[in-house]
Scaffold this motif. Structure first.
Motif, PDB file in Angstrom:
ATOM      1  N   ARG A  32     -30.655  25.512   0.597  1.00 51.76           N
ATOM      2  CA  ARG A  32     -30.416  26.564   1.813  1.00 51.76           C
ATOM      3  C   ARG A  32     -31.400  26.211   2.895  1.00 51.76           C
ATOM      4  N   HIS A  33     -32.579  26.312   2.464  1.00 48.90           N
ATOM      5  CA  HIS A  33     -33.776  26.442   3.112  1.00 48.90           C
ATOM      6  C   HIS A  33     -34.011  24.899   3.867  1.00 48.90           C
ATOM      7  N   VAL A  34     -33.844  23.909   3.297  1.00 48.49           N
ATOM      8  CA  VAL A  34     -33.798  22.684   3.719  1.00 48.49           C
ATOM      9  C   VAL A  34     -32.775  22.382   4.697  1.00 48.49           C
ATOM     10  N   THR A  35     -31.561  22.821   4.410  1.00 49.81           N
ATOM     11  CA  THR A  35     -30.334  22.569   5.311  1.00 49.81           C
ATOM     12  C   THR A  35     -30.693  23.137   6.637  1.00 49.81           C
ATOM     13  N   LEU A  36     -31.035  24.739   6.444  1.00 49.82           N
ATOM     14  CA  LEU A  36     -31.510  25.413   7.579  1.00 49.82           C
ATOM     15  C   LEU A  36     -32.617  24.780   8.537  1.00 49.82           C
ATOM     16  N   ARG A  37     -33.545  24.252   7.941  1.00 52.12           N
ATOM     17  CA  ARG A  37     -34.651  23.733   8.656  1.00 52.12           C
ATOM     18  C   ARG A  37     -33.954  22.392   9.148  1.00 52.12           C
ATOM     19  N   ALA A  38     -33.162  21.521   8.484  1.00 53.28           N
ATOM     20  CA  ALA A  38     -32.725  20.355   9.204  1.00 53.28           C
ATOM     21  C   ALA A  38     -31.844  20.643  10.204  1.00 53.28           C
ATOM     22  N   ARG A  39     -31.057  21.629  10.086  1.00 55.01           N
ATOM     23  CA  ARG A  39     -30.242  22.094  10.998  1.00 55.01           C
ATOM     24  C   ARG A  39     -30.929  22.552  12.429  1.00 55.01           C
ATOM     25  N   THR A  40     -32.188  23.290  12.304  1.00 55.31           N
ATOM     26  CA  THR A  40     -32.763  23.525  13.121  1.00 55.31           C
ATOM     27  C   THR A  40     -33.344  22.391  13.974  1.00 55.31           C
ATOM     28  N   VAL A  41     -34.015  21.504  13.226  1.00 58.87           N
ATOM     29  CA  VAL A  41     -34.460  20.359  13.943  1.00 58.87           C
ATOM     30  C   VAL A  41     -33.546  19.545  14.654  1.00 58.87           C
ATOM     31  N   TYR A  42     -32.443  19.367  14.090  1.00 59.06           N
ATOM     32  CA  TYR A  42     -31.081  18.576  14.787  1.00 59.06           C
ATOM     33  C   TYR A  42     -30.644  19.228  16.152  1.00 59.06           C
ATOM     34  N   LEU A  43     -30.666  20.644  15.884  1.00 59.29           N
ATOM     35  CA  LEU A  43     -30.393  21.413  17.197  1.00 59.29           C
ATOM     36  C   LEU A  43     -31.413  21.145  18.266  1.00 59.29           C
ATOM     37  N   ALA A  44     -32.599  21.505  17.818  1.00 59.27           N
ATOM     38  CA  ALA A  44     -33.716  21.388  18.729  1.00 59.27           C
ATOM     39  C   ALA A  44     -33.805  19.827  19.543  1.00 59.27           C
ATOM     40  N   LYS A  45     -33.548  18.567  18.862  1.00 61.78           N
ATOM     41  CA  LYS A  45     -33.326  17.541  19.496  1.00 61.78           C
ATOM     42  C   LYS A  45     -32.045  17.435  20.421  1.00 61.78           C
ATOM     43  N   LYS A  46     -31.155  17.992  20.243  1.00 55.72           N
ATOM     44  CA  LYS A  46     -29.949  18.104  20.898  1.00 55.72           C
ATOM     45  C   LYS A  46     -30.255  18.846  22.184  1.00 55.72           C
ATOM     46  N   ALA A  47     -30.993  20.010  21.870  1.00 59.78           N
ATOM     47  CA  ALA A  47     -31.404  20.716  23.084  1.00 59.78           C
ATOM     48  C   ALA A  47     -31.934  20.111  23.953  1.00 59.78           C
ATOM     49  N   GLY A  48     -33.276  19.181  23.398  1.00 58.42           N
ATOM     50  CA  GLY A  48     -34.134  18.609  24.329  1.00 58.42           C
ATOM     51  C   GLY A  48     -33.421  17.314  25.102  1.00 58.42           C
ATOM     52  N   TYR A  49     -32.281  16.828  24.343  1.00 62.83           N
ATOM     53  CA  TYR A  49     -31.370  15.758  25.127  1.00 62.83           C
ATOM     54  C   TYR A  49     -30.449  16.272  26.210  1.00 62.83           C
ATOM     55  N   ALA A  50     -30.228  17.714  25.817  1.00 59.89           N
ATOM     56  CA  ALA A  50     -29.472  18.383  26.856  1.00 59.89           C
ATOM     57  C   ALA A  50     -30.321  18.703  28.094  1.00 59.89           C
ATOM     58  N   PHE A  51     -31.450  19.048  28.008  1.00 60.51           N
ATOM     59  CA  PHE A  51     -32.280  19.436  28.912  1.00 60.51           C
ATOM     60  C   PHE A  51     -32.572  18.168  29.954  1.00 60.51           C
ATOM     61  N   LEU A  52     -32.947  17.146  29.210  1.00 59.35           N
ATOM     62  CA  LEU A  52     -33.145  15.728  29.984  1.00 59.35           C
ATOM     63  C   LEU A  52     -31.958  15.424  30.741  1.00 59.35           C
ATOM     64  N   THR A  53     -30.808  15.592  30.159  1.00 57.04           N
ATOM     65  CA  THR A  53     -29.731  15.216  30.965  1.00 57.04           C
ATOM     66  C   THR A  53     -29.465  16.190  31.923  1.00 57.04           C
ATOM     67  N   VAL A  54     -29.676  17.469  32.025  1.00 51.85           N
ATOM     68  CA  VAL A  54     -29.752  18.396  33.183  1.00 51.85           C
ATOM     69  C   VAL A  54     -30.735  17.667  34.281  1.00 51.85           C
ATOM     70  N   LEU A  55     -31.845  17.434  33.777  1.00 54.70           N
ATOM     71  CA  LEU A  55     -33.033  16.920  34.738  1.00 54.70           C
ATOM     72  C   LEU A  55     -32.218  15.849  35.611  1.00 54.70           C
ATOM     73  N   VAL A  56     -31.789  14.629  34.977  1.00 51.78           N
ATOM     74  CA  VAL A  56     -31.113  13.592  35.541  1.00 51.78           C
ATOM     75  C   VAL A  56     -29.990  14.002  36.330  1.00 51.78           C
ATOM     76  N   VAL A  57     -29.283  14.827  36.100  1.00 47.91           N
ATOM     77  CA  VAL A  57     -28.322  15.357  36.914  1.00 47.91           C
ATOM     78  C   VAL A  57     -28.752  15.999  38.160  1.00 47.91           C
ATOM     79  N   ILE A  58     -29.659  16.807  37.813  1.00 53.07           N
ATOM     80  CA  ILE A  58     -30.649  17.387  39.242  1.00 53.07           C
ATOM     81  C   ILE A  58     -31.005  16.182  40.179  1.00 53.07           C
ATOM     82  N   ILE A  59     -31.669  15.215  39.767  1.00 53.20           N
ATOM     83  CA  ILE A  59     -32.103  14.134  40.359  1.00 53.20           C
ATOM     84  C   ILE A  59     -31.112  13.218  41.062  1.00 53.20           C
TER      85      ILE A  59
END
Length: 361
Positions: A32-59
């Motif tokens: 459970r701990h490994v799954t939670l940590r993997a999910r956190t890393v996965y969602l953090a990457k997705k959040a980073g990609y989403a933020f970069l997408t928003v920056l591209v949209v702004i430009i």
């Protein structure tokens, strides 16, 4: 002596079983701990990609309106009159159009991230306040119509897929395709002519009756409901077929899987197979569809709001296009793009819980 040995063996066996159970419990916690940590890393990457997408949209949003023909500062001034050059220059300075393009871009990114979209040329008010005044109306309209479309589409799609080739499947599929192929504005016009002009049941335009502005709360709610009936029906008829067809096709594909045959071999009834095994797996492809459909608030309600003169985001976009209100258009396009990004990110989060095939690494 025999009893003492037996008790000793029982104690050793009990301790051995306790150790096994403790180790298995620790293994579960570690997983459970490994799954939670993997999910956190996965969602953090997705959040980073989403933020970069928003920056591209702004430009892109910034550059799009800079390459359009015409001087925004000149459009703010009265037409058909001779305007001194000093007045135009002062107007450009007031809106920051006299600065270098790089400086304008940096200022625009910072202000946009602060939800400061500038000042509306036409409404003479901050863009954020103009959008905030119209957004609730669109959320109510789209929220009600999408809720009805999703529930009705999934329900009829599941039955149609389960009874493939039977009369219910043919009737529901034909009904959905007929309304899906019709233009949104044409359905709205037919509903207005039938229920407003000829029968006089529902009001034609707006979101409330001006004469009832000082009426009781329940009367105002009932009045708003009467104004919402025709726009909601229009959007529901258009989007219903999409959910119905996706659910139908997904359910037909799932029914060919081996686990459905295994469930039937175990002796489960057809109703149990449908509810416990087929429908949950058939819903997975619909998650992205729902997320994207809810994100296209501006585009989805644009024609409906124009036909019914409904004061929402779609109507606001049309007015901004008519009067070339660049600041308002930038704010509306940014919000529409951000809604799409948020919808995709929400779909990624949901998939990590409902779909075990999603890789968290």
């Amino acid at each position: 002596m025999f009893c003492i040995c037996t008790c000793h063996l029982v104690q050793k066996f009990h301790l051995h079983c306790t150790c096994i159970l403790w180790r298995s419990h620790e293994d579960v916690l570690d997983k459970r701990h490994v799954t939670l940590r993997a999910r956190t890393v996965y969602l953090a990457k997705k959040a980073g990609y989403a933020f970069l997408t928003v920056l591209v949209v702004i430009i892109f949003n910034f550059l799009l309106f800079r390459v359009m023909p015409g001087d925004p500062a000149r459009l703010l001034l009265p037409r058909g009159r001779a305007i001194e050059k000093s007045v135009i220059l002062s107007m450009r300075e007031f809106y920051g159009l006299d600065k270098p393009i790089g400086t304008q871009l940096v200022i625009y990114i910072v202000q946009t991230l602060q939800l400061n979209f500038g000042y509306s040329f036409y409404y003479k008010a901050p863009v954020a306040s103009v959008i905030a005044a119209s957004l609730p109306n669109t959320l109510v309209l789209v929220g009600i119509s999408e809720a009805i479309s999703i529930l009705l589409g999934f329900y009829t799609g599941a039955i149609a897929g389960w009874k493939r080739g039977k009369p219910f499947d043919l009737i529901s599929t034909s009904f959905g395709l007929v309304f899906w192929s019709m233009p949104t504005f044409w359905i709205g016009i037919v509903l207005i002519m039938t229920f407003s002009v000829w029968l006089g049941i529902f009001p034609v335009t707006g979101v409330r009756t001006i004469e009832l502005i000082h009426a009781s709360f329940l009367q105002q709610i009932a009045d708003m409901g009467m104004h919402l009936v025709l726009p909601v029906i229009t959007l529901t008829l258009v989007s219903y077929a999409e959910y119905m067809l996706i659910m139908r096709n997904s359910l037909i594909d799932v029914m060919t899987e081996d686990f459905v045959l295994t469930a039937r071999a175990k002796g489960l009834t057809e109703d149990q197979v449908l509810k416990a095994h087929v429908i949950p797996n058939a819903l997975l492809p619909s998650i992205t569809t729902i997320a994207l459909a809810l994100s296209f608030i501006v585009g989805g309600a644009l024609q409906t709001e124009i036909i019914f003169s409904y004061p929402g985001i779609g109507m606001l976009t049309w007015q901004a296009l008519q009067f070339r209100d660049y600041a308002l258009l930038q704010g509306l396009f940014f919000i529409a793009a951000v809604l799409v990004v948020i919808a995709n990110f929400a779909a990624d989060i949901i998939y990590t819980y409902v779909d075990p095939r999603v890789k968290l690494q």
